[in-house]
Motif scaffolding. Sequence first.
Motif, mmCIF file in Angstrom:
data_model
loop_
_atom_site.group_PDB
_atom_site.id
_atom_site.type_symbol
_atom_site.label_atom_id
_atom_site.label_comp_id
_atom_site.label_asym_id
_atom_site.label_seq_id
_atom_site.Cartn_x
_atom_site.Cartn_y
_atom_site.Cartn_z
ATOM 1 N N ALA A 96 0.833 -1.205 0.000
ATOM 2 C CA ALA A 96 0.000 0.000 0.000
ATOM 3 C C ALA A 96 0.867 1.255 0.000
ATOM 4 C CB ALA A 96 -0.931 -0.001 1.217
ATOM 5 N N LEU A 97 1.905 1.270 0.812
ATOM 6 C CA LEU A 97 2.805 2.419 0.854
ATOM 7 C C LEU A 97 3.518 2.608 -0.478
ATOM 8 C CD1 LEU A 97 4.432 2.042 4.392
ATOM 9 C CD2 LEU A 97 2.934 3.879 3.617
ATOM 10 N N PHE A 98 3.996 1.510 -1.050
ATOM 11 C CA PHE A 98 4.722 1.579 -2.321
ATOM 12 C C PHE A 98 3.846 2.150 -3.425
ATOM 13 C CE2 PHE A 98 5.938 -0.210 -6.403
ATOM 14 C CZ PHE A 98 7.294 0.081 -6.450
ATOM 15 N N VAL A 99 2.647 1.616 -3.582
ATOM 16 C CA VAL A 99 1.745 2.072 -4.637
ATOM 17 C C VAL A 99 1.330 3.526 -4.386
ATOM 18 C CG1 VAL A 99 -0.494 1.721 -5.735
ATOM 19 C CG2 VAL A 99 0.924 -0.249 -5.147
ATOM 20 N N GLY A 100 1.080 3.863 -3.112
ATOM 21 C CA GLY A 100 0.714 5.235 -2.790
ATOM 22 C C GLY A 100 1.814 6.217 -3.127
ATOM 23 N N VAL A 101 3.044 5.880 -2.788
ATOM 24 C CA VAL A 101 4.184 6.753 -3.104
ATOM 25 C C VAL A 101 4.324 6.935 -4.607
ATOM 26 C CG1 VAL A 101 6.710 6.865 -3.083
ATOM 27 C CG2 VAL A 101 5.468 6.309 -0.996
ATOM 28 N N MET A 102 4.176 5.847 -5.356
ATOM 29 C CA MET A 102 4.301 5.934 -6.809
ATOM 30 C C MET A 102 3.217 6.828 -7.400
ATOM 31 S SD MET A 102 6.990 4.355 -7.668
ATOM 32 C CE MET A 102 6.650 4.752 -9.378
ATOM 33 N N MET A 103 1.982 6.703 -6.934
ATOM 34 C CA MET A 103 0.890 7.480 -7.506
ATOM 35 C C MET A 103 1.030 8.957 -7.168
ATOM 36 S SD MET A 103 -3.136 6.524 -7.627
ATOM 37 C CE MET A 103 -3.537 6.800 -5.907
ATOM 38 N N ILE A 104 1.375 9.267 -5.915
ATOM 39 C CA ILE A 104 1.560 10.662 -5.520
ATOM 40 C C ILE A 104 2.727 11.278 -6.287
ATOM 41 C CG2 ILE A 104 2.133 12.189 -3.602
ATOM 42 C CD1 ILE A 104 0.778 10.113 -1.754
ATOM 43 N N SER A 105 3.810 10.517 -6.437
ATOM 44 C CA SER A 105 4.988 11.032 -7.137
ATOM 45 C C SER A 105 4.693 11.331 -8.591
ATOM 46 C CB SER A 105 6.139 10.015 -7.037
ATOM 47 O OG SER A 105 6.553 9.849 -5.701
ATOM 48 N N ASN A 106 3.837 10.541 -9.221
ATOM 49 C CA ASN A 106 3.514 10.774 -10.619
ATOM 50 C C ASN A 106 2.702 12.053 -10.810
ATOM 51 O OD1 ASN A 106 3.936 8.548 -13.008
ATOM 52 N ND2 ASN A 106 4.226 7.687 -10.972
ATOM 53 N N ILE A 107 2.023 12.507 -9.766
ATOM 54 C CA ILE A 107 1.285 13.766 -9.843
ATOM 55 C C ILE A 107 2.196 14.934 -9.496
ATOM 56 C CG2 ILE A 107 -0.649 15.099 -8.918
ATOM 57 C CD1 ILE A 107 -2.037 12.431 -8.327
ATOM 58 N N THR A 108 2.886 14.846 -8.361
ATOM 59 C CA THR A 108 3.748 15.950 -7.936
ATOM 60 C C THR A 108 4.959 16.122 -8.854
ATOM 61 O OG1 THR A 108 4.949 14.492 -6.413
ATOM 62 C CG2 THR A 108 3.058 15.675 -5.532
ATOM 63 N N GLY A 109 5.348 15.032 -9.538
ATOM 64 C CA GLY A 109 6.513 15.100 -10.414
ATOM 65 C C GLY A 109 6.291 15.889 -11.688
ATOM 66 N N THR A 110 5.052 16.299 -11.979
ATOM 67 C CA THR A 110 4.785 17.069 -13.195
ATOM 68 C C THR A 110 5.134 18.546 -13.019
ATOM 69 O OG1 THR A 110 2.480 17.462 -12.535
ATOM 70 C CG2 THR A 110 2.935 15.511 -13.888
ATOM 71 N N LYS A 111 5.477 18.953 -11.791
ATOM 72 C CA LYS A 111 5.866 20.349 -11.566
ATOM 73 C C LYS A 111 7.379 20.486 -11.596
ATOM 74 C CE LYS A 111 5.738 24.197 -8.280
ATOM 75 N NZ LYS A 111 5.162 24.757 -7.046
ATOM 76 N N GLY A 112 7.883 21.361 -12.452
ATOM 77 C CA GLY A 112 9.303 21.655 -12.482
ATOM 78 C C GLY A 112 9.686 22.523 -11.299
ATOM 79 N N VAL A 113 10.808 22.212 -10.674
ATOM 80 C CA VAL A 113 11.236 22.923 -9.470
ATOM 81 C C VAL A 113 12.707 23.307 -9.608
ATOM 82 C CG1 VAL A 113 11.645 22.712 -6.989
ATOM 83 C CG2 VAL A 113 9.581 21.720 -7.989
ATOM 84 N N THR A 114 13.053 24.526 -9.175
ATOM 85 C CA THR A 114 14.441 24.949 -9.118
ATOM 86 C C THR A 114 14.784 25.294 -7.681
ATOM 87 O OG1 THR A 114 14.405 25.850 -11.357
ATOM 88 C CG2 THR A 114 16.182 26.582 -9.928
#
Length: 240
Positions: free
Chosen positions: A11-29
């Motif tokens: 559950a933790l693994f799948v949750g981390v992957m799904m959240i990361s795929n959303i938050t990862g669409t924002k470019g950050v400097t």
Amino acid sequence: MNSQYFTILVALFVGVMMISNITGTKGVTLFPGLNFTLGPLQVHGIVTDGAFYLFPLAYVLGDVISEVYGFKAMRRVIFSGFAVLLLASLCFWITIHLPAADFYTGQAAFTTVAGVVPQFLLAGLSGYVVGEFLNSWVLVKMKQRSGERRLWARLIGSTVVGELFDTVVFCAIAASALGISTFSDFLNYTVVGFVWKCLVEIAVMPITYLVVARLKRVEPSYQDALRRRAEAGVTPMPAV
């Protein structure tokens, strides 16, 4: 597979992957005032994405699952995560295209945040599958050689291989969609992402050791495997 601990880890693994795929669409400097040149690498701030603080946890969880439950179990987890990511993307796409109510004013914002960009989806799924499979496979193969010894080497070695391929595959596909247009920024994005993920793995290694040791003690399946090795005349190596 019926273990309560295994269920929590999945559950933790799948949750981390799904959240990361959303938050990862924002470019950050990060640290925009940081400027230096190192060969072809020209740094003008640290270029990364919005998942930089969370995504490394997926590899930590993958290491724990592979070490305690084996490659076959981790392979099922990877396929499960892949299916959930596809389902989430499909749901986002359907929701975006549903007719908005007259009183709803957040359509543009919702589309920007949850919109399924095919390039990002391809990049995320490709990097995820390649990286996680290699991470698990390398760890299990190293364990076949060393037994219970040198867990630190398995954790670092598998992460370096998995994260390297994951980062390169993802960045090569997603960079242009994220707005990265120069080779210097691409190199910055790729190198920083890879180094950061590996450093996180090393930083949390003491916690990983504790979790792995705890699971090995309480999981009946692992203790049964050690007993079978002993009955077969294979002396279990001490954990180091």
